[in-house]
Scaffold this active site. Structure first.
Site, PDB file in Angstrom:
ATOM      1  N   LYS A   1      -0.709   5.744   0.389  1.00 21.78           N
ATOM      2  CA  LYS A   1      -0.606   4.556  -0.472  1.00 21.78           C
ATOM      3  C   LYS A   1      -1.925   4.262  -1.158  1.00 21.78           C
ATOM      4  CE  LYS A   1       3.522   2.590   1.507  1.00 21.78           C
ATOM      5  NZ  LYS A   1       4.164   1.619   2.371  1.00 21.78           N
TER       6      LYS A   1
ATOM      7  N   ARG B   1       4.900   6.071   9.697  1.00 20.51           N
ATOM      8  CA  ARG B   1       5.799   6.673   8.705  1.00 20.51           C
ATOM      9  C   ARG B   1       4.940   7.463   7.731  1.00 20.51           C
ATOM     10  NH1 ARG B   1       7.568   5.566   3.607  1.00 20.51           N
ATOM     11  NH2 ARG B   1       9.725   6.049   3.110  1.00 20.51           N
TER      12      ARG B   1
END
Ligand code: PMM
Length: 252
Positions: free
Chosen positions: A207, A238
């Site tokens: 991210k 994740r």
């Protein structure tokens, strides 16, 4: 710590450039992840990239169901990454075991009752609004206190609808209505999330807050993040790449 491997069946996921869009390619990647020791495969058909437009229910079902049906024979747990109750129900019927709802029950009023009836595990993520508008809501006084309060509100609604406490996992939703500082503060104070007693999932993989313009170059930072979370009592991470994370966890 469990490793949840991301299998985005979308043409526009920001981090893997839609590489796993075709069913065949998705199945091949799932096989690879199983060989790498993945604990859960997270199948998603709708991109949640900042600014992303929604797809139809039909399109979402067409993307995820064939993949779930095929990989349900691989002997690995599958989660369905969806905000739609109908997709959750059909995915569980097709062989998924966990519903991963980035909206934490806010996008679909039927989600909690559906999950209660399915009696499956439910990942309740902190979320304020759909991706198209989420960045404008990245405004907090105390980000951790507010994320916890908003998660608690959704947890209470889920419990009232009949979702069992033992089936709940919480997730602070890194990158969802959060700016760089918010994401790092949540990670620094992750013990406050763990103190709720609910299992905590962290989805930071590639991210933007990890830096740089190219998601593929955020891989090393993602592995560092997993390393930094070890020993804290996190339920799972994740991630896009599975092996480096399994290696780091196994080395502890
Ligand atoms: N992030 C994305 C999608 N699904 N699910 C959970 N539980 N937590 C997350 O942080 C999360 C998620 C967006 O990332 P992607 O486009 O790489 O899948």
């Amino acid at each position: 710590m469990l490793v949840m491997g991301i299998l985005n069946v979308t043409p526009d996921s920001f981090a893997d450039g839609g590489k796993h869009f075709t069913v065949d390619a998705a199945i091949d990647r799932a096989k690879e992840m199983v060989a790498e020791g993945v604990d859960i495969i997270d199948v998603g058909g709708e991109s949640t990239r900042p600014g992303a437009e929604r797809i139809s229910l039909e399109e979402e079902l067409n993307r995820v169901l064939p993949v779930i049906k095929e990989i349900s024979g691989f002997g690995v747990k599958i989660s369905i990454d969806t905000t739609r109750a109908e997709v959750a129900r059909k995915a569980i019927e097709a062989g998924a075991a966990i519903v991963n709802d980035v909206s934490g029950g806010k996008a679909d009023p039927e989600m909690f009752s559906t999950v209660a009836a399915l009696k499956c595990k439910y990942i309740l993520m902190h979320w304020r609004t759909h991706s198209k508008d989420m960045n404008s809501l990245a405004v907090y006084g105390d980000v951790v206190a507010e994320v916890l309060a908003e998660l608690t509100e959704q947890i209470e609604k889920a419990l009232l609808a009949g979702v069992k406490k033992e089936n709940l996992v919480i997730d602070p939703g890194l990158g969802f209505s959060k700016d760089i500082k918010h994401n790092w503060e949540i990670l620094e104070r992750v013990d406050e999330l763990i103190a709720t007693g609910y299992p905590v999932l962290i989805g930071g993989s590639r991210k933007r807050f990890l830096g740089g313009d190219d998601p593929a170059k955020r891989e090393a930072a993602t592995v560092d993040l997993t390393r930094s979370l070890l020993g804290k009592g996190i339920w799972g991470v994740r991630v896009h790449s599975v092996k480096p994370h399994k290696d780091v966890i196994g080395a502890m």
